[in-house]
Design a protein around this motif. Sequence first.
Motif: not given
Length: 231
Positions: A138-156
């Motif tokens: 589930x975490x991997x799915x959620x991470x992919x969902x967030x990574x695919x959101x262009x409005x979001x920036x990864x912050x470690x």
Amino acid sequence: MVAMVMLVSSSGASTGQAARAFCGASDNVLLSTPDLDGFTIFFDGHTNFYPYRGLPFASPPPYVSRFRSGAAIGFISKLALIGKFRDDEDRIARSYGYTPGKWPFVPLEGEVVRATPGLLEVYESTYVFAATADAASWVQYALNLNAGDASKTSAGTVEGLAAYTRVLGPSDGRHEMAVTLVGQVGSVGVTLEFQGGAAVTPSGVSGMASTALHRIRANCQQPLDDRTFVR
């Protein structure tokens, strides 16, 4: 009218005892008002069904059928509920075509955001699965969902959870900053969303994130030094 801004939905929420039976979805595991001075609960739901069960999965991931229970809770600053800030929020709601009700339209925007550098909204969601491996999927799915959101920036990472930042609208000082955290504690998937003024940052929310995770680990008898949440 409340427009929830959360990583995952709690649609189909239930207050049935079965939903509360699993550790990770019980009320004593979640953040509570003593953890957030000056806030009040304005959303609290439990569910026995995986929230995305209605989506058109070509082949539902195994973790969907292995979902056991879930809970979501939302807190809002009392500053947004009274006086000139509430009047401003109601004006904004009407401008979007909504009739103000008990709670202001969220995410908050306008003068309360401009005047409040810190937190204004906090959301926590937990997803209990049959096994740790299911939560990891589930975490991997959620991470992919967030990574695919262009409005979001990864912050470690923050306290071992993957962190993302974004502005909930134009960067004009009137729209909230948001920090989203995603990870797991054993068989419990976790998301935390912190929203508010310009001072809301990943490092600034680490203390509250630590409180939330410690409570899950302690109540669900997970090792207190287990920080392997993001896989």
